[in-house]
Design a protein around this motif. Sequence first.
Motif, PDB file in Angstrom:
ATOM      1  N   ASP A   1      -2.814  13.960  -6.269  1.00 55.32           N
ATOM      2  CA  ASP A   1      -4.005  13.443  -5.579  1.00 55.32           C
ATOM      3  C   ASP A   1      -3.616  12.944  -4.182  1.00 55.32           C
ATOM      4  O   ASP A   1      -3.162  13.721  -3.363  1.00 55.32           O
ATOM      5  N   ASP A   2      -3.757  11.624  -3.900  1.00 54.37           N
ATOM      6  CA  ASP A   2      -3.426  11.117  -2.560  1.00 54.37           C
ATOM      7  C   ASP A   2      -2.116  10.326  -2.547  1.00 54.37           C
ATOM      8  O   ASP A   2      -1.797   9.671  -1.546  1.00 54.37           O
ATOM      9  N   LYS A   3      -1.333  10.386  -3.632  1.00 57.71           N
ATOM     10  CA  LYS A   3      -0.037   9.669  -3.675  1.00 57.71           C
ATOM     11  C   LYS A   3       1.053  10.578  -3.099  1.00 57.71           C
ATOM     12  O   LYS A   3       1.896  11.117  -3.823  1.00 57.71           O
ATOM     13  N   VAL A   4       1.036  10.712  -1.783  1.00 54.38           N
ATOM     14  CA  VAL A   4       1.870  11.702  -1.088  1.00 54.38           C
ATOM     15  C   VAL A   4       3.139  11.086  -0.493  1.00 54.38           C
ATOM     16  O   VAL A   4       3.745  11.653   0.407  1.00 54.38           O
TER      17      VAL A   4
ATOM     18  N   GLY B   1      12.339  19.639  -4.160  1.00 54.69           N
ATOM     19  CA  GLY B   1      12.028  18.350  -4.781  1.00 54.69           C
ATOM     20  C   GLY B   1      10.556  18.281  -5.135  1.00 54.69           C
ATOM     21  O   GLY B   1       9.713  18.866  -4.447  1.00 54.69           O
ATOM     22  N   GLU B   2      10.252  17.559  -6.212  1.00 56.59           N
ATOM     23  CA  GLU B   2       8.849  17.470  -6.629  1.00 56.59           C
ATOM     24  C   GLU B   2       8.172  16.261  -6.002  1.00 56.59           C
ATOM     25  O   GLU B   2       8.805  15.241  -5.740  1.00 56.59           O
ATOM     26  N   ALA B   3       6.866  16.396  -5.769  1.00 60.90           N
ATOM     27  CA  ALA B   3       6.091  15.344  -5.103  1.00 60.90           C
ATOM     28  C   ALA B   3       5.808  14.157  -6.018  1.00 60.90           C
ATOM     29  O   ALA B   3       5.267  13.159  -5.564  1.00 60.90           O
ATOM     30  N   LEU B   4       6.183  14.259  -7.293  1.00 61.52           N
ATOM     31  CA  LEU B   4       5.902  13.183  -8.253  1.00 61.52           C
ATOM     32  C   LEU B   4       6.887  12.024  -8.144  1.00 61.52           C
ATOM     33  O   LEU B   4       6.607  10.930  -8.622  1.00 61.52           O
ATOM     34  N   VAL B   5       8.052  12.248  -7.535  1.00 61.23           N
ATOM     35  CA  VAL B   5       9.092  11.212  -7.545  1.00 61.23           C
ATOM     36  C   VAL B   5       8.776  10.098  -6.545  1.00 61.23           C
ATOM     37  O   VAL B   5       8.083  10.300  -5.563  1.00 61.23           O
ATOM     38  N   GLY B   6       9.307   8.906  -6.825  1.00 64.40           N
ATOM     39  CA  GLY B   6       9.148   7.766  -5.919  1.00 64.40           C
ATOM     40  C   GLY B   6      10.490   7.366  -5.355  1.00 64.40           C
ATOM     41  O   GLY B   6      11.019   8.001  -4.448  1.00 64.40           O
ATOM     42  N   ASN B   7      11.084   6.293  -5.924  1.00 62.90           N
ATOM     43  CA  ASN B   7      12.394   5.820  -5.455  1.00 62.90           C
ATOM     44  C   ASN B   7      13.504   6.829  -5.735  1.00 62.90           C
ATOM     45  O   ASN B   7      14.527   6.828  -5.056  1.00 62.90           O
ATOM     46  N   GLU B   8      13.306   7.696  -6.737  1.00 60.80           N
ATOM     47  CA  GLU B   8      14.335   8.668  -7.112  1.00 60.80           C
ATOM     48  C   GLU B   8      14.583   9.683  -5.993  1.00 60.80           C
ATOM     49  O   GLU B   8      15.686  10.240  -5.880  1.00 60.80           O
ATOM     50  N   ALA B   9      13.575   9.931  -5.140  1.00 61.99           N
ATOM     51  CA  ALA B   9      13.723  10.895  -4.039  1.00 61.99           C
ATOM     52  C   ALA B   9      14.866  10.495  -3.111  1.00 61.99           C
ATOM     53  O   ALA B   9      15.649  11.339  -2.656  1.00 61.99           O
TER      54      ALA B   9
ATOM     55  N   HIS C   1       0.843  -1.205   0.000  1.00 58.51           N
ATOM     56  CA  HIS C   1       0.000   0.000   0.000  1.00 58.51           C
ATOM     57  C   HIS C   1       0.880   1.257   0.000  1.00 58.51           C
ATOM     58  O   HIS C   1       0.606   2.211  -0.745  1.00 58.51           O
ATOM     59  N   LEU C   2       1.934   1.261   0.821  1.00 62.96           N
ATOM     60  CA  LEU C   2       2.833   2.425   0.893  1.00 62.96           C
ATOM     61  C   LEU C   2       3.555   2.641  -0.430  1.00 62.96           C
ATOM     62  O   LEU C   2       3.703   3.776  -0.895  1.00 62.96           O
ATOM     63  N   ILE C   3       4.014   1.550  -1.053  1.00 61.75           N
ATOM     64  CA  ILE C   3       4.715   1.667  -2.336  1.00 61.75           C
ATOM     65  C   ILE C   3       3.765   2.207  -3.408  1.00 61.75           C
ATOM     66  O   ILE C   3       4.154   3.026  -4.244  1.00 61.75           O
ATOM     67  N   ALA C   4       2.499   1.743  -3.370  1.00 63.04           N
ATOM     68  CA  ALA C   4       1.495   2.239  -4.326  1.00 63.04           C
ATOM     69  C   ALA C   4       1.218   3.726  -4.128  1.00 63.04           C
ATOM     70  O   ALA C   4       0.823   4.420  -5.068  1.00 63.04           O
ATOM     71  N   LYS C   5       1.451   4.228  -2.914  1.00 61.93           N
ATOM     72  CA  LYS C   5       1.242   5.659  -2.613  1.00 61.93           C
ATOM     73  C   LYS C   5       2.509   6.475  -2.845  1.00 61.93           C
ATOM     74  O   LYS C   5       2.635   7.595  -2.358  1.00 61.93           O
ATOM     75  N   ASN C   6       3.489   5.903  -3.547  1.00 60.48           N
ATOM     76  CA  ASN C   6       4.710   6.606  -3.962  1.00 60.48           C
ATOM     77  C   ASN C   6       5.789   6.685  -2.896  1.00 60.48           C
ATOM     78  O   ASN C   6       6.744   7.440  -3.044  1.00 60.48           O
ATOM     79  N   VAL C   7       5.665   5.927  -1.810  1.00 58.22           N
ATOM     80  CA  VAL C   7       6.772   5.832  -0.847  1.00 58.22           C
ATOM     81  C   VAL C   7       7.863   4.976  -1.487  1.00 58.22           C
ATOM     82  O   VAL C   7       7.567   3.964  -2.117  1.00 58.22           O
ATOM     83  N   ALA C   8       9.114   5.372  -1.331  1.00 59.00           N
ATOM     84  CA  ALA C   8      10.223   4.594  -1.894  1.00 59.00           C
ATOM     85  C   ALA C   8      10.212   3.185  -1.305  1.00 59.00           C
ATOM     86  O   ALA C   8       9.968   3.006  -0.102  1.00 59.00           O
ATOM     87  N   ALA C   9      10.472   2.185  -2.155  1.00 61.81           N
ATOM     88  CA  ALA C   9      10.357   0.773  -1.744  1.00 61.81           C
ATOM     89  C   ALA C   9      11.247   0.461  -0.544  1.00 61.81           C
ATOM     90  O   ALA C   9      10.823  -0.215   0.399  1.00 61.81           O
ATOM     91  N   GLU C  10      12.467   0.978  -0.564  1.00 58.90           N
ATOM     92  CA  GLU C  10      13.419   0.723   0.525  1.00 58.90           C
ATOM     93  C   GLU C  10      12.888   1.266   1.852  1.00 58.90           C
ATOM     94  O   GLU C  10      12.993   0.617   2.895  1.00 58.90           O
ATOM     95  N   ILE C  11      12.283   2.453   1.802  1.00 57.54           N
ATOM     96  CA  ILE C  11      11.778   3.089   3.030  1.00 57.54           C
ATOM     97  C   ILE C  11      10.508   2.395   3.511  1.00 57.54           C
ATOM     98  O   ILE C  11      10.285   2.263   4.711  1.00 57.54           O
ATOM     99  N   ALA C  12       9.666   1.920   2.594  1.00 55.29           N
ATOM    100  CA  ALA C  12       8.459   1.169   2.978  1.00 55.29           C
ATOM    101  C   ALA C  12       8.834  -0.091   3.743  1.00 55.29           C
ATOM    102  O   ALA C  12       8.201  -0.434   4.755  1.00 55.29           O
TER     103      ALA C  12
END
Length: 602
Positions: A558-561, A515-523, A312-323
């Motif tokens: 949207d809600d992918k924060v 930094g932009e809110a669109l990034v995932g693992n790149e952050a 669920h966290l990864i789907a919401k754009n949290v980096a996989a390593e941090i999830a």
Amino acid sequence: ERGGNNSFTHEALTLKYKLDNQFELVFVVGFQKILTLTYVDKLIDDVHKEFRDKYRNEFQQKGALGILNGTFDFKDDFLRLLREAEESSKVRAPTVMKTFEQSMKSQKTVKCMIETRGEKPKEKVKNKKNKGSKKEGNEAVTVSSKAAPGEKQSSATGDKEELTKDEILQKNREEFFKRHMKAGEKSSKSSKPDAQKEKGKKPRVWDLGNSNAKVLDYSNSTTNGNSEASPVEEFDPDMALRDRNREPGRLYDLEYESDEEAEEEKIIQNTSKPSTKKGGLGGMFGMLKGLVGSKSLTRQDMDPVLEKMKDHLIAKNVAAEIAVQLCESVAKKLEGKVMGTFTTVTSTVKQALQEALVQILQPQRRVDVLRDVMDAQRHRRPYVVTFCGVNGVGKSTNLAKISFWLIENGFSVLIAACDTFRAGAVEQLRTHTRRLNALHPPESHGGRSMVQLYEKGYGKDAAGIAMEAISYARNQGFDVVLVDTAGRMQDNAPLMTALAKLIAVNAPDLVLFVGEALVGNEAVDQLVKFNKALADHSMAQTPRLIDGIVLTKFDTIDDKVGAAISMTYITSKPIVFVGTGQTYCDLRSLNAKAVVAALMKA
């Protein structure tokens, strides 16, 4: 919230710790970082079990604080366990290699290794036998159907046995090429009529379009690209700001409406489903069995829930390593903890995760820009803010928004155009300066210009321009200097060295990573490498790193924060500003609970 890492290094010391959630104890072992002690994990486990078993009854009667405030003797037990752990690490002998006689190769005979011409290796035959029985059945049918012309088949097989392997391969290649040549000829014949059709294709004319190209031709316009001929810009403040009811100078919090009621309904429906299927008392008791507490949580209970939470966290754009690290820390926090009555494992894990996320988004050090600017005013010096980040994240746009916010709070701003690389960067800041002066003209501030641009054109040294701008601001009495830098990728070593030089030479009060809110693992990669580059290329003994974050394009996700969580987890620095649109008013402060509500939304 960072319990996933069970070690902590401070200067020359390393600390390893273990949590006992049932009795609320923490066991810590400290040792010199330079030592490689292999028995530390065993020692801390043994001490945990021994101490817990020895004083279990006292814990249940008095509680953890009751026994720790009293007297207890554990020194002899500890020394014994330490001695046993040290001896166990010495006992382990190095692994001995197997002799040839012990290996599988020694058991093979020479006969089984010899391959005769025309025979297939035995291993391949075995693998073919292991394939499904259906395939064997199909092969038997095809063989029987093809067996009618028996003489031809037998002669063909006889020829193949006489031919060598190389000759068989050559023959197969020739047949393959012949088949493909025939297929190519067929496709070329069929493609000819299509080519003729394409010649006669006409351009599409849209219903609402204009067929007259002269109407759309702006190349001969007198005002395009000519600043002298262009009319004076008519600037409507209401159009630029949009929000007429806002309070000037106030930084509003992010808003998010959580769907808690909908989630509660889903939970009620899910809990009622198993009872309807089972029916009667059995279903009722089954539901109660899943709810009633007084049970200590185990890792096996939590693993299915944590796996879903991680996805669920990864789907919401949290980096996989941090999830993964977040779920690991929640598991360590809850393992062995006794659940309350009428609570499910899912609700317990979810609540613990929510608390951890709120803690991450509320770092210990808050950045209060207005208070720091007033403090710099008392010392009669300008407050310097440097913006850095990768290309195209919105550094210049959000710098203009922050300028507008500072002007509305009564502070004068000098913008330093230190992006001397990107074409149009200086002109962009010049346009922002002109618009900000139109919104806050000098007439309404006692004849004083509230925002000015300090620029030296392109191709110059950015660190030198920033130094000159700070000196100019000090002489002219500006309150804040905002330094705009060129966008750069985190892997570009020369540009990262130049940024580290700019920060080291000018020593800004605040270094903001945009930094932009669109990034995932790149952050994660961006922030880790920016901080590393600033540390590596700095000459100072204690290098200057990123102090805070500006999160841009928040209105596009949207809600992918999840990027907010990733960035704050990596740096342990606060998100100072959030960009939520294109106007000067679209600047917000981070509301941790609103972000977590959006993140936990199903």
